[in-house]
Design a protein around this motif. Structure first.
Motif, short mmCIF file in Angstrom:
data_model
loop_
_atom_site.label_atom_id
_atom_site.label_comp_id
_atom_site.label_asym_id
_atom_site.label_seq_id
_atom_site.Cartn_x
_atom_site.Cartn_y
_atom_site.Cartn_z
N ALA A 45 0.68 1.46 -12.02
CA ALA A 45 1.52 0.80 -11.00
C ALA A 45 0.88 0.95 -9.63
CB ALA A 45 2.92 1.39 -11.01
N ALA A 46 0.31 2.12 -9.37
CA ALA A 46 -0.36 2.35 -8.09
C ALA A 46 -1.53 1.39 -7.92
CB ALA A 46 -0.83 3.80 -7.98
N SER B 136 0.84 -1.21 0.00
CA SER B 136 0.00 0.00 0.00
C SER B 136 0.87 1.26 0.00
CB SER B 136 -0.97 0.00 1.18
OG SER B 136 -0.28 0.00 2.40
N LEU B 137 2.05 1.17 0.64
CA LEU B 137 2.97 2.31 0.60
C LEU B 137 3.57 2.48 -0.79
CD1 LEU B 137 4.80 1.94 4.03
CD2 LEU B 137 3.03 3.58 3.39
N ARG B 138 3.87 1.36 -1.44
CA ARG B 138 4.38 1.44 -2.82
C ARG B 138 3.31 2.00 -3.75
NH1 ARG B 138 6.81 -3.56 -1.41
NH2 ARG B 138 5.16 -4.71 -2.47
N ALA B 139 2.05 1.67 -3.47
CA ALA B 139 0.96 2.22 -4.28
C ALA B 139 0.89 3.73 -4.13
CB ALA B 139 -0.38 1.58 -3.86
N LEU C 163 -8.63 3.45 -3.33
CA LEU C 163 -9.61 4.54 -3.39
C LEU C 163 -9.00 5.80 -3.98
CD1 LEU C 163 -12.54 5.24 -2.53
CD2 LEU C 163 -11.59 6.04 -0.38
N ARG C 164 -7.77 6.11 -3.58
CA ARG C 164 -7.09 7.30 -4.11
C ARG C 164 -6.88 7.18 -5.62
NH1 ARG C 164 -4.23 6.92 0.91
NH2 ARG C 164 -4.57 8.82 2.11
N VAL C 165 -6.48 6.00 -6.08
CA VAL C 165 -6.27 5.79 -7.52
C VAL C 165 -7.59 5.95 -8.26
CG1 VAL C 165 -5.57 4.13 -9.29
CG2 VAL C 165 -4.31 4.25 -7.13
#
Length: 167
Positions: free
Chosen positions: A17-18, A3-6, A46-48
């Motif tokens: 990628a996210a 989730s941090l990499r996203a 959700l952000r993506v």
């Protein structure tokens, strides 16, 4: 970690990628039964979805997030709730039922400073009656109180270091 990499991929502008990282984080969290990691993965997804304006995806992910908030742990639940509010505000849509009251509860003095600041900011951004002047003052106040002075606009147009001396 996924989730941090996203979130990092999203900041770098790599939506695909996210989304891959967020989906991977969600799958891994479901396999291990880690509700906090599930909430963080769903928040990243959700952000993506909000960024690409997938309103149906935002609605479905919001529902999934709301179903796992109670067992996610305080930090993950607060992060997920703020992500819901921020995503719906970003899309310029009304928040799901009950979210406004939950976000308003995050503004209590007993809550961590960053959660309070994000909650106040998203509440101000979502209020159509709110002026941007008031919001700027709130951001400046929060930046000073939390020690995040780097968020404040520069006093002058030039960088803070002295100019090069002539050689």
């Amino acid at each position: 970690a996924s989730s941090l990499r996203a979130r990092a991929a999203l900041r770098a502008g790599d939506d695909m990628a996210a989304l891959r990282e967020a989906v991977g984080a969600i799958a891994q969290a479901r396999e291990t039964g880690d509700n906090a990691a599930l909430a963080m993965g769903l928040a990243a997804r959700l952000r993506v979805e909000a960024l690409v304006a997938d309103v149906d995806g935002v609605a479905a992910t919001t529902e999934a997030l709301q179903n796992c908030l109670h067992s996610a742990g305080r930090f993950a639940a607060d992060e997920a709730l703020l992500s819901v509010a921020e995503s719906w505000t970003f899309l310029g849509r009304e928040w799901p039922t009950g979210v406004r009251d939950q976000v308003a509860a995050l503004t209590a003095r007993s809550m961590p400073r960053l959660s309070r600041a994000r909650a106040r900011t998203v509440l101000a951004l979502s209020d159509r009656r709110s002026s941007t002047d008031g919001l700027l003052k709130e951001v400046q106040r929060v930046a000073i109180v939390t020690g995040a002075r780097a968020l404040l606009p520069a006093a002058g147009a030039h960088p803070p270091w002295p100019p090069r001396s002539p050689q």
